[in-house]
Design an enzyme around this catalytic site. Sequence first.
Site, PDB file in Angstrom:
ATOM      1  N   ILE A   1      54.236  66.050 -30.131  1.00  0.00           N
ATOM      2  CA  ILE A   1      55.463  65.609 -30.809  1.00  0.00           C
ATOM      3  C   ILE A   1      56.240  66.815 -31.338  1.00  0.00           C
ATOM      4  O   ILE A   1      57.465  66.891 -31.215  1.00  0.00           O
ATOM      5  CB  ILE A   1      55.119  64.598 -31.932  1.00  0.00           C
ATOM      6  CG1 ILE A   1      54.387  63.394 -31.312  1.00  0.00           C
ATOM      7  CG2 ILE A   1      56.391  64.133 -32.652  1.00  0.00           C
ATOM      8  CD1 ILE A   1      53.750  62.460 -32.301  1.00  0.00           C
TER       9      ILE A   1
ATOM     10  N   ASN B   1      47.649  76.755 -34.824  1.00  0.00           N
ATOM     11  CA  ASN B   1      46.420  77.540 -34.611  1.00  0.00           C
ATOM     12  C   ASN B   1      46.014  77.547 -33.139  1.00  0.00           C
ATOM     13  O   ASN B   1      45.033  78.180 -32.766  1.00  0.00           O
ATOM     14  CB  ASN B   1      45.267  77.031 -35.505  1.00  0.00           C
ATOM     15  CG  ASN B   1      44.826  75.616 -35.154  1.00  0.00           C
ATOM     16  OD1 ASN B   1      45.287  75.030 -34.168  1.00  0.00           O
ATOM     17  ND2 ASN B   1      43.937  75.061 -35.952  1.00  0.00           N
ATOM     18  N   LEU B   2      46.755  76.836 -32.326  1.00  0.00           N
ATOM     19  CA  LEU B   2      46.520  76.725 -30.882  1.00  0.00           C
ATOM     20  C   LEU B   2      45.133  76.156 -30.575  1.00  0.00           C
ATOM     21  O   LEU B   2      44.623  76.317 -29.476  1.00  0.00           O
ATOM     22  CB  LEU B   2      46.749  78.073 -30.169  1.00  0.00           C
ATOM     23  CG  LEU B   2      48.174  78.641 -30.304  1.00  0.00           C
ATOM     24  CD1 LEU B   2      48.301  79.976 -29.556  1.00  0.00           C
ATOM     25  CD2 LEU B   2      49.220  77.666 -29.756  1.00  0.00           C
TER      26      LEU B   2
ATOM     27  N   ALA C   1      51.129  69.381 -37.723  1.00  0.00           N
ATOM     28  CA  ALA C   1      49.771  69.821 -37.383  1.00  0.00           C
ATOM     29  C   ALA C   1      48.717  68.870 -37.936  1.00  0.00           C
ATOM     30  O   ALA C   1      48.690  68.598 -39.135  1.00  0.00           O
ATOM     31  CB  ALA C   1      49.532  71.221 -37.943  1.00  0.00           C
TER      32      ALA C   1
ATOM     33  N   TYR D   1      40.866  58.932 -39.821  1.00  0.00           N
ATOM     34  CA  TYR D   1      42.165  59.508 -39.461  1.00  0.00           C
ATOM     35  C   TYR D   1      43.262  58.922 -40.356  1.00  0.00           C
ATOM     36  O   TYR D   1      44.041  59.647 -40.984  1.00  0.00           O
ATOM     37  CB  TYR D   1      42.465  59.226 -37.981  1.00  0.00           C
ATOM     38  CG  TYR D   1      43.895  59.491 -37.605  1.00  0.00           C
ATOM     39  CD1 TYR D   1      44.426  60.771 -37.684  1.00  0.00           C
ATOM     40  CD2 TYR D   1      44.732  58.448 -37.183  1.00  0.00           C
ATOM     41  CE1 TYR D   1      45.758  61.017 -37.361  1.00  0.00           C
ATOM     42  CE2 TYR D   1      46.051  58.687 -36.852  1.00  0.00           C
ATOM     43  CZ  TYR D   1      46.563  59.966 -36.949  1.00  0.00           C
ATOM     44  OH  TYR D   1      47.879  60.196 -36.643  1.00  0.00           O
TER      45      TYR D   1
ATOM     46  N   LYS E   1      45.586  60.741 -43.453  1.00  0.00           N
ATOM     47  CA  LYS E   1      47.052  60.749 -43.508  1.00  0.00           C
ATOM     48  C   LYS E   1      47.556  60.104 -44.801  1.00  0.00           C
ATOM     49  O   LYS E   1      48.533  60.555 -45.396  1.00  0.00           O
ATOM     50  CB  LYS E   1      47.628  60.017 -42.286  1.00  0.00           C
ATOM     51  CG  LYS E   1      47.434  60.779 -40.973  1.00  0.00           C
ATOM     52  CD  LYS E   1      48.396  61.964 -40.896  1.00  0.00           C
ATOM     53  CE  LYS E   1      48.319  62.704 -39.586  1.00  0.00           C
ATOM     54  NZ  LYS E   1      49.329  63.762 -39.457  1.00  0.00           N
TER      55      LYS E   1
ATOM     56  N   ASN F   1      52.927  54.287 -31.717  1.00  0.00           N
ATOM     57  CA  ASN F   1      52.256  55.037 -30.647  1.00  0.00           C
ATOM     58  C   ASN F   1      53.224  55.909 -29.857  1.00  0.00           C
ATOM     59  O   ASN F   1      53.954  55.405 -28.990  1.00  0.00           O
ATOM     60  CB  ASN F   1      51.511  54.071 -29.730  1.00  0.00           C
ATOM     61  CG  ASN F   1      50.275  53.527 -30.402  1.00  0.00           C
ATOM     62  OD1 ASN F   1      50.363  52.912 -31.463  1.00  0.00           O
ATOM     63  ND2 ASN F   1      49.121  53.802 -29.829  1.00  0.00           N
TER      64      ASN F   1
ATOM     65  N   HIS G   1      44.620  59.213 -25.229  1.00  0.00           N
ATOM     66  CA  HIS G   1      45.664  58.200 -25.368  1.00  0.00           C
ATOM     67  C   HIS G   1      45.829  57.359 -24.123  1.00  0.00           C
ATOM     68  O   HIS G   1      45.643  57.836 -23.003  1.00  0.00           O
ATOM     69  CB  HIS G   1      46.992  58.871 -25.752  1.00  0.00           C
ATOM     70  CG  HIS G   1      46.997  59.339 -27.174  1.00  0.00           C
ATOM     71  ND1 HIS G   1      47.578  60.502 -27.580  1.00  0.00           N
ATOM     72  CD2 HIS G   1      46.470  58.769 -28.292  1.00  0.00           C
ATOM     73  CE1 HIS G   1      47.404  60.646 -28.887  1.00  0.00           C
ATOM     74  NE2 HIS G   1      46.745  59.602 -29.336  1.00  0.00           N
TER      75      HIS G   1
ATOM     76  N   ARG H   1      49.961  47.443 -29.240  1.00  0.00           N
ATOM     77  CA  ARG H   1      50.549  48.607 -29.920  1.00  0.00           C
ATOM     78  C   ARG H   1      52.052  48.662 -29.638  1.00  0.00           C
ATOM     79  O   ARG H   1      52.547  48.107 -28.653  1.00  0.00           O
ATOM     80  CB  ARG H   1      49.923  49.920 -29.397  1.00  0.00           C
ATOM     81  CG  ARG H   1      48.452  50.098 -29.744  1.00  0.00           C
ATOM     82  CD  ARG H   1      48.271  50.380 -31.228  1.00  0.00           C
ATOM     83  NE  ARG H   1      46.874  50.592 -31.602  1.00  0.00           N
ATOM     84  CZ  ARG H   1      46.011  49.612 -31.884  1.00  0.00           C
ATOM     85  NH1 ARG H   1      46.382  48.340 -31.829  1.00  0.00           N
ATOM     86  NH2 ARG H   1      44.772  49.908 -32.247  1.00  0.00           N
TER      87      ARG H   1
END
Length: 328
Positions: free
Chosen positions: A12, A32-33, A73, A140, A144, A169, A188, A220
Amino acid sequence: MKILLTGGAGYIGSHANKLLSSRGHETVVADNLGRGHREAVRWGRLAQVDLLDEATLDKLFEAEKFDAVMHFAALIFVGESVKHPGRYYRNNVQGSLNLLRAMRKYGVGRIIFSSTAAVYGTPETSPLPEDHTLGPINPYGWSKLMIEQTIRDFCSAYGMKAVIFRYFNAAGADPERETGEKHDPENHLIPLVLKAVRNPARSLKIFGSDYDTPDGTCVRDYIHVCDLAASHLLGVESLMEPGGEGTARVYNVGNGEGFSVREVIEATAKVTGKKPRVEQAPRRSGDAARLVASSEKLKRELGWRPEYPELVKIIEHAWAWEQTLPVD
Ligand code: UDP
């Protein structure tokens, strides 16, 4: 504006980076890749920074004066969060706390935060308005929600301003195929269906067929990633307006229409002309039966309108992008 995008090398964040850059904003990506991709940072500059590394984060804020931060991130997989909760709380919550501390220290007072529909837990109504009861059912979602609350508290205590977007989604890809979804491993639904279409050695597991939904599979609300990016542009513009210090506004971002896992598979078959092999599998722990957004508040207050609300268009863009990647 000069905007810091944490996680701007991710799915995103890279779409938001493209949009902001195309509108003349200066962007700096802090990533941070770990799960992002260097090659996804095609606009602005990349600073390889881990939000858990406070000293490096401070150096970045010392060197650059940001007007606003977009905080993408995060670790984002429901199933993984159930298996490794510590990883999720450390990375998502502690990383965000470090970011907020640095923002405060260096006088950066505007933040847009990527939250999730997973904060709602088990919906009592559908579509979900922002003031629906909160009650995540996986780590998760909890991570958040904890960050949302931390942001609210930082806003009240230090006069910061925030916009919190609860994404449904995210799906699809940049229509020009300059960036798209590339998680490793991929978890996903839409990219997994597309990979199963391309590679007959793969099959798509349907996680649970006994939910209380019309066809028994989870429902979703799939939202085009470019429409999510567009909400960020509107969000940051609204934060630049005078007033609103001490407040955090929350908006759902979704299309208001739900599709079941089976419906997504059918729509994919229509777009690609091929059906993937499917397998019934047990429910994935942490999944809600149905998550569909009401985005009326976002439309009303920020004038947001989705450009690509149709599932088929979303899948077409995801399919065009998928074909730029090697078959796996
Ligand atoms: N799903 C599935 N098979 C897969 C991946 C996902 O059946 O291989 C289902 C999953 O259980 C959920 C929906 O597809 O109901 C969307 O899952 P995804 O991981 O894409 O997004 P989430 O809703 O977890 O953010």
